[in-house]
Design a protein around this motif. Structure first.
Motif, PDB file in Angstrom:
ATOM      1  N   ARG B 427      11.066   8.504  -2.942  1.00  0.00           N
ATOM      2  CA  ARG B 427      10.745   7.129  -2.598  1.00  0.00           C
ATOM      3  C   ARG B 427      11.520   6.691  -1.354  1.00  0.00           C
ATOM      4  NH1 ARG B 427      13.262   4.068  -6.708  1.00  0.00           N
ATOM      5  NH2 ARG B 427      14.960   4.289  -5.216  1.00  0.00           N
ATOM      6  N   ASP B 428      12.789   7.083  -1.294  1.00  0.00           N
ATOM      7  CA  ASP B 428      13.583   6.713  -0.114  1.00  0.00           C
ATOM      8  C   ASP B 428      12.985   7.318   1.146  1.00  0.00           C
ATOM      9  OD1 ASP B 428      15.177   5.329  -1.746  1.00  0.00           O
ATOM     10  OD2 ASP B 428      16.825   6.785  -1.808  1.00  0.00           O
ATOM     11  N   ASP B 429      12.543   8.589   1.045  1.00  0.00           N
ATOM     12  CA  ASP B 429      11.935   9.220   2.218  1.00  0.00           C
ATOM     13  C   ASP B 429      10.653   8.499   2.618  1.00  0.00           C
ATOM     14  OD1 ASP B 429      13.971  10.911   2.066  1.00  0.00           O
ATOM     15  OD2 ASP B 429      12.833  12.715   1.585  1.00  0.00           O
ATOM     16  N   LEU B 430       9.888   8.131   1.588  1.00  0.00           N
ATOM     17  CA  LEU B 430       8.627   7.441   1.868  1.00  0.00           C
ATOM     18  C   LEU B 430       8.902   6.108   2.558  1.00  0.00           C
ATOM     19  CD1 LEU B 430       5.566   7.338   1.453  1.00  0.00           C
ATOM     20  CD2 LEU B 430       5.946   6.317  -0.775  1.00  0.00           C
ATOM     21  N   LEU B 431       9.921   5.387   2.057  1.00  0.00           N
ATOM     22  CA  LEU B 431      10.222   4.086   2.656  1.00  0.00           C
ATOM     23  C   LEU B 431      10.781   4.251   4.061  1.00  0.00           C
ATOM     24  CD1 LEU B 431      11.707   2.375  -0.491  1.00  0.00           C
ATOM     25  CD2 LEU B 431       9.457   2.033   0.530  1.00  0.00           C
ATOM     26  N   GLY B 432      11.574   5.325   4.255  1.00  0.00           N
ATOM     27  CA  GLY B 432      12.084   5.590   5.593  1.00  0.00           C
ATOM     28  C   GLY B 432      10.941   5.836   6.571  1.00  0.00           C
ATOM     29  N   LEU B 433       9.981   6.620   6.125  1.00  0.00           N
ATOM     30  CA  LEU B 433       8.814   6.902   6.960  1.00  0.00           C
ATOM     31  C   LEU B 433       8.051   5.619   7.278  1.00  0.00           C
ATOM     32  CD1 LEU B 433       7.488  10.137   5.350  1.00  0.00           C
ATOM     33  CD2 LEU B 433       7.871   9.771   7.772  1.00  0.00           C
ATOM     34  N   ARG B 434       7.945   4.778   6.247  1.00  0.00           N
ATOM     35  CA  ARG B 434       7.233   3.521   6.445  1.00  0.00           C
ATOM     36  C   ARG B 434       7.883   2.713   7.550  1.00  0.00           C
ATOM     37  NH1 ARG B 434       8.344  -1.037   2.084  1.00  0.00           N
ATOM     38  NH2 ARG B 434      10.376  -0.846   3.085  1.00  0.00           N
ATOM     39  N   LEU B 439       4.193   1.938   8.814  1.00  0.00           N
ATOM     40  CA  LEU B 439       3.058   2.191   7.930  1.00  0.00           C
ATOM     41  C   LEU B 439       2.835   0.992   7.020  1.00  0.00           C
ATOM     42  CD1 LEU B 439       3.739   5.799   6.641  1.00  0.00           C
ATOM     43  CD2 LEU B 439       1.716   5.044   7.870  1.00  0.00           C
ATOM     44  N   ALA B 440       1.585   0.704   6.753  1.00  0.00           N
ATOM     45  CA  ALA B 440       1.276  -0.260   5.697  1.00  0.00           C
ATOM     46  C   ALA B 440       1.143   0.526   4.402  1.00  0.00           C
ATOM     47  CB  ALA B 440      -0.024  -0.977   6.005  1.00  0.00           C
ATOM     48  N   LEU B 441       1.754   0.024   3.326  1.00  0.00           N
ATOM     49  CA  LEU B 441       1.707   0.738   2.051  1.00  0.00           C
ATOM     50  C   LEU B 441       1.056  -0.119   0.992  1.00  0.00           C
ATOM     51  CD1 LEU B 441       5.191   2.391   1.338  1.00  0.00           C
ATOM     52  CD2 LEU B 441       3.163   3.446   2.261  1.00  0.00           C
ATOM     53  N   LEU B 442       0.163   0.503   0.225  1.00  0.00           N
ATOM     54  CA  LEU B 442      -0.358  -0.132  -0.983  1.00  0.00           C
ATOM     55  C   LEU B 442       0.154   0.722  -2.129  1.00  0.00           C
ATOM     56  CD1 LEU B 442      -2.206  -2.349  -2.053  1.00  0.00           C
ATOM     57  CD2 LEU B 442      -4.029  -0.684  -2.092  1.00  0.00           C
ATOM     58  N   LEU B 452       8.583  -3.781  -6.825  1.00  0.00           N
ATOM     59  CA  LEU B 452       8.741  -5.049  -6.100  1.00  0.00           C
ATOM     60  C   LEU B 452       9.927  -5.034  -5.147  1.00  0.00           C
ATOM     61  CD1 LEU B 452       7.941  -7.813  -8.703  1.00  0.00           C
ATOM     62  CD2 LEU B 452       6.628  -7.133  -6.710  1.00  0.00           C
ATOM     63  N   ARG B 453      10.970  -4.272  -5.510  1.00  0.00           N
ATOM     64  CA  ARG B 453      12.165  -4.291  -4.669  1.00  0.00           C
ATOM     65  C   ARG B 453      11.861  -3.804  -3.259  1.00  0.00           C
ATOM     66  NH1 ARG B 453      15.263  -3.774  -9.020  1.00  0.00           N
ATOM     67  NH2 ARG B 453      15.058  -1.540  -9.273  1.00  0.00           N
ATOM     68  N   HIS B 454      10.841  -2.965  -3.127  1.00  0.00           N
ATOM     69  CA  HIS B 454      10.564  -2.398  -1.815  1.00  0.00           C
ATOM     70  C   HIS B 454       9.309  -2.956  -1.187  1.00  0.00           C
ATOM     71  CE1 HIS B 454      13.753   0.298  -2.784  1.00  0.00           C
ATOM     72  NE2 HIS B 454      13.149   0.592  -3.908  1.00  0.00           N
ATOM     73  N   ALA B 455       8.766  -4.009  -1.791  1.00  0.00           N
ATOM     74  CA  ALA B 455       7.490  -4.521  -1.290  1.00  0.00           C
ATOM     75  C   ALA B 455       7.673  -5.889  -0.653  1.00  0.00           C
ATOM     76  CB  ALA B 455       6.495  -4.601  -2.445  1.00  0.00           C
ATOM     77  N   ASP B 456       6.687  -6.282   0.123  1.00  0.00           N
ATOM     78  CA  ASP B 456       6.666  -7.642   0.664  1.00  0.00           C
ATOM     79  C   ASP B 456       5.990  -8.588  -0.306  1.00  0.00           C
ATOM     80  OD1 ASP B 456       7.687  -6.824   3.232  1.00  0.00           O
ATOM     81  OD2 ASP B 456       5.750  -5.867   3.495  1.00  0.00           O
ATOM     82  N   ARG B 457       4.926  -8.072  -0.907  1.00  0.00           N
ATOM     83  CA  ARG B 457       4.139  -8.895  -1.816  1.00  0.00           C
ATOM     84  C   ARG B 457       3.812  -8.076  -3.041  1.00  0.00           C
ATOM     85  NH1 ARG B 457      -1.048 -10.515  -0.586  1.00  0.00           N
ATOM     86  NH2 ARG B 457      -1.229  -8.917   1.016  1.00  0.00           N
ATOM     87  N   GLY B 458       3.507  -8.751  -4.123  1.00  0.00           N
ATOM     88  CA  GLY B 458       3.104  -8.042  -5.328  1.00  0.00           C
ATOM     89  C   GLY B 458       1.881  -8.671  -5.940  1.00  0.00           C
TER      90      GLY B 458
END
Lengths: 247, 549
Positions: B427-434, B439-442, B452-458
């Motif tokens: 997850r950390d790698d994915l967020l780093g890449l983002r 990147l936009a992530l869904l 939620l901790r890593h998102a803008d919206r839920g």
């Protein structure tokens, strides 16, 4: 991935079955050389040689009718999968209903009513084995169609034709082969059953079932044992081969 | 009066389990008092089950035991998987087990069992005693199993991976009830499970098994301070309007078509660089919605557009252009790789399809780059998918998604097959890449807190409907819908205020789908499905009584 996969016991069994079948086929092929080179008359010959001679008829017929049945069953399953939902349901319902019937009785029945002939026998044996092949092949195809890597291929923008060529066919080959191989032991069993009743392969062609039937009628235990044994070994070999392919 | 100290019912001293020369558990020393709840956490294969079996007096054959382990009183082990005989009616099994332990006759055993089910909060209507366990829903099966344990009333209860496979909301509720019962009845309860299973939540003490040693678990890291992310600006990249997913179920006797609706009309937007978490329990339709947005397959109703272009109207070339920008991470990465092609061949095929602008002689370079970006070495390319470990498969899946240099990723429970530690790294790698690539992530996930901790919206989904949507901070700290609150409580290890399991989509209740489980439910809830209303700027809730505390 290959037949002799060392880490799978089934693969080992399939390899053993292949070896047994190859040995059996070879022995049956060279059996005429063992009969002193004279005119081969089965009831004079040594019972083992006679059984090996019979094996030529039984095995080659099983191969012919089995391949026919496999082709019919696989064609059935592939057509059902390709023709869309409604046709698929109808065709597989029919196969499953037929599967519940003792289709093997059809073989001596047809031979008795229409009077023998290798062609007719092969056709009825193929028809009797096809539903089982179709049901298994269809189940395998359905499972394959739902696999996630096909979705992944779609996510990569591959066209349906490319997916078929690059992913579906390479993955379907082996399960379909395994489903088709199921027809071989069934064909051998159906022919032996019909021959046992005297309604199987016509007279000049020997068969294990016919010899067992004849020996049983004559009460000749010594003549009964070799063909019965060889039939059992061949049936085990074909079944184990088909099972091993399924893994 | 002299109060003599009562020895704790479970006590081990330097308990060591060996298989041949290998030390599986090294000098485990623990004591669990009556009424105490201990959690033993550890990753897969850490030796939790071995330890529990040794305590239960059921060591596996071939395991040698040294050191001392003393367990007083009647002990009961709930084995991994929670197996009951699958085909025998529950009544018979309950009568047999309770009768065997307590020497009671059938009717007395069943009365005890019914009392135990009461304590676990199973309403009388849900008690389907005459069914065999494999016909019960998973949550009810586990409840029945716990009720059996309660009915027997042991002095020591050992539960191995209790409620594994259940939704966090359902599992935590059950575990808390079990723990409350143990505290109230002076039972020593040991809960063993993976760290991510939340067994630590109801426990008063947590020990961690790591490399054979049983040590006090490190206190959980303080959750990182929420940094308001700056993403999510500008026009939406991906937007769905009235997206619905349904399946034909054949026809009724009268010829009317029956459909099962997995996702009702839903609107969703994903802006450039934004991360949106799609939360929900099993069967809530979050994965269906995520996939429908990526047109895998296309939704049954509504419209999905990528940068304003309707995907349904796109031709093959246009769709490939969109797929180049919009990639997906699958929940089971190993299953999403074709078993009869090497990793490299598959990646090359994808590159050829999505990036025809990269010449054939440069493809190998791009593949190596993508593998490296996903944390792999380029040497993995000639390997077959069957030889990859779960972590490698997950990273190959990530490399495949990064290969065409996308602008948005749809992640359907990414890395669900990994254990907690591996998943955190992934997850950390994915967020780093983002962050590096904007990147936009869904992110579709059932882990509400983590998502939620890593998102803008839920967005919170319940049976195919969005029931709450807001900024991540607003949801984390001011959630209004009972389901959101329950999911967040479960993520914190607390008891969620929801009863029972999510109903099947085939038998959805009238009105609000949460009604049978909701603590705030009133008679009006059965009359209308609540509509999504805005209660604060950007905060939408679909609940008739959202303002009831």
């Amino acid at each position: 991935m290959t037949l002799g996969d060392p880490d799978s016991r089934n693969g080992g069994r399939a390899a053993a079955a292949m070896a047994v079948l190859a040995g059996l086929a070879l022995a049956c092929t060279v059996a005429p050389l063992m009969a002193d080179g004279s005119v081969i008359r089965r009831h004079d010959a040594d019972p083992v040689v006679a059984a090996l001679l019979d094996g030529r008829g039984s095995l080659s017929f099983a191969l012919l009718a089995g391949l026919l049945g496999a082709a019919l069953g696989l064609g059935w399953a592939i057509a059902a999968s390709a023709l869309g939902q409604r046709a698929e349901r109808r065709m597989m319902d029919a196969a499953n209903r037929l599967l519940a019937l003792p289709l093997i009785l059809l073989v001596p029945l047809a031979a008795g009513l229409a009077g023998g002939g290798v062609g007719l026998l092969a056709a009825t044996v193929a028809a009797a084995t096809a539903p089982a092949v179709a049901a298994l092949a269809h189940a395998e195809l359905r499972a394959l169609m739902r696999r996630e890597f096909l979705t992944a291929a779609r996510a990569a923008g591959l066209s349906e034709g490319t997916i078929l060529r690059r992913h579906l066919i390479p993955n379907a080959r082996r399960p379909l082969l395994a489903a088709g191989a199921l027809a071989l032991p069934r064909a051998l069993a159906a022919e032996s059953f019909a021959s046992l009743l005297g309604l199987g392969l016509p007279a000049p062609v020997g068969s294990w079932g016919g010899s067992v039937g004849l020996a049983a009628r004559l009460g000749d235990g010594l003549a009964l044992a070799p063909p019965a044994l060889l039939l059992a070994v061949a049936l085990w070999g074909l079944c184990a081969f088909a099972e091993g392919l399924r893994r | 009066m002299i109060s003599r100290p009562v020895p704790p019912p479970v006590e081990t001293n330097a308990l060591t389990l060996l298989s041949g020369d290998r030390v599986l558990i090294d000098r485990a020393t623990l004591a669990v008092g009556a009424g105490e709840v201990l959690a033993v956490t550890g990753g897969a294969g850490a030796g939790k089950s071995l330890l529990l079996r040794a305590l239960a007096g059921l060591p596996l054959p071939g395991i040698d035991q040294t050191g001392s382990a003393r367990v007083d009183g009647r002990r009961l082990l709930i084995a991994q998987g929670g197996m009951l005989a699958p085909r025998r009616p529950l009544t018979m099994q309950a009568a047999e087990i309770v009768g065997h332990h307590l020497g009671l006759d059938t009717s007395a055993s069943l009365r005890r069992m019914a009392d135990a089910l009461d304590r676990l909060g199973v309403p009388a209507a849900a008690r389907r005693f005459d069914l065999p366990p494999d016909r019960l829903p998973d949550g009810l099966r586990w409840t029945a199993l716990f009720a059996l344990a309660l009915a027997v009333g042991p002095a020591v209860l050992l539960a191995d991976a209790p409620g594994a496979g259940l939704d966090p909301t359902v599992r935590l509720r059950l575990l808390h009830r079990l723990a409350d019962w143990a505290r109230g009845n002076a039972v020593a309860l040991i809960l063993a499970g993976r760290p991510e299973d939340g067994v630590a939540g109801p426990a008063s003490r947590v020990l961690a098994l790591r490399r054979g040693r049983l040590l006090p678990a490190p206190p959980p890291l303080p959750s990182p301070v929420l940094v308001p992310r700056t993403g999510g600006t500008g026009a939406p990249l991906l937007s769905g309007r009235g997206v619905s997913v349904s399946f034909a179920l054949g026809r009724t006797a009268k010829g009317a078509e029956r459909r099962l609706t997995a996702v009702h009309e839903t609107d969703i937007d994903l802006a450039e660089g934004e991360t949106v978490a799609l939360l929900g329990e099993t069967g809530s339709g979050k994965a269906m919605l995520a996939r429908a947005l990526a047109h895998l397959p296309a939704p049954s109703g509504g419209r999905v557009s990528w940068m304003g272009r309707d995907l349904a109207a796109a031709d093959a070339t246009g769709m490939r252009r969109v797929r180049r920008d919009l990639q997906i991470l699958f929940p089971d990465p190993a299953a999403s790789l074709d078993p009869v092609q090497t990793v490299g061949a598959q990646l090359a095929g994808i590159l050829e399809s999505l990036r025809p602008d990269i010449p054939a002689d440069r493809r190998a370079r791009r593949i190596a780059d993508a593998l490296e970006e996903a944390g792999l070495r380029a040497e993995i390319a000639p390997r077959w998918p069957a030889t990859l470990s779960a972590v490698e498969a997950a990273r190959v899946g990530l490399a495949r998604a990064l290969l065409p240099e996308p602008r948005a990723l749809v992640c359907d429970e990414p890395a669900a097959t990994l254990s907690a530690g591996e998943r955190a790294m992934f997850r950390d790698d994915l967020l780093g890449l983002r962050d590096r690539r904007r990147l936009a992530l869904l992110l579709a996930t059932e882990q509400a807190g983590e998502g939620l901790r890593h998102a803008d919206r839920g967005l919170v989904l319940l049976m195919g409907r969005v029931v709450e949507s807001a900024g991540a901070g607003a949801l984390l700290h001011g959630a209004r819908h009972p389901l959101t609150r329950a999911m967040l409580a479960a993520a914190r290890g607390e008891a969620p205020q929801l009863d029972g399991e999510a109903p099947s989509a085939l038998a959805a209740p009238d009105g609000c789908p949460l009604r049978p489980r909701c603590p705030n439910a009133r008679s009006f809830c059965s009359q209308a499905v609540p509509a999504l209303e805005e209660i604060a700027p950007g905060h939408h809730v679909a609940c008739h009584y959202w303002d009831t505390p």
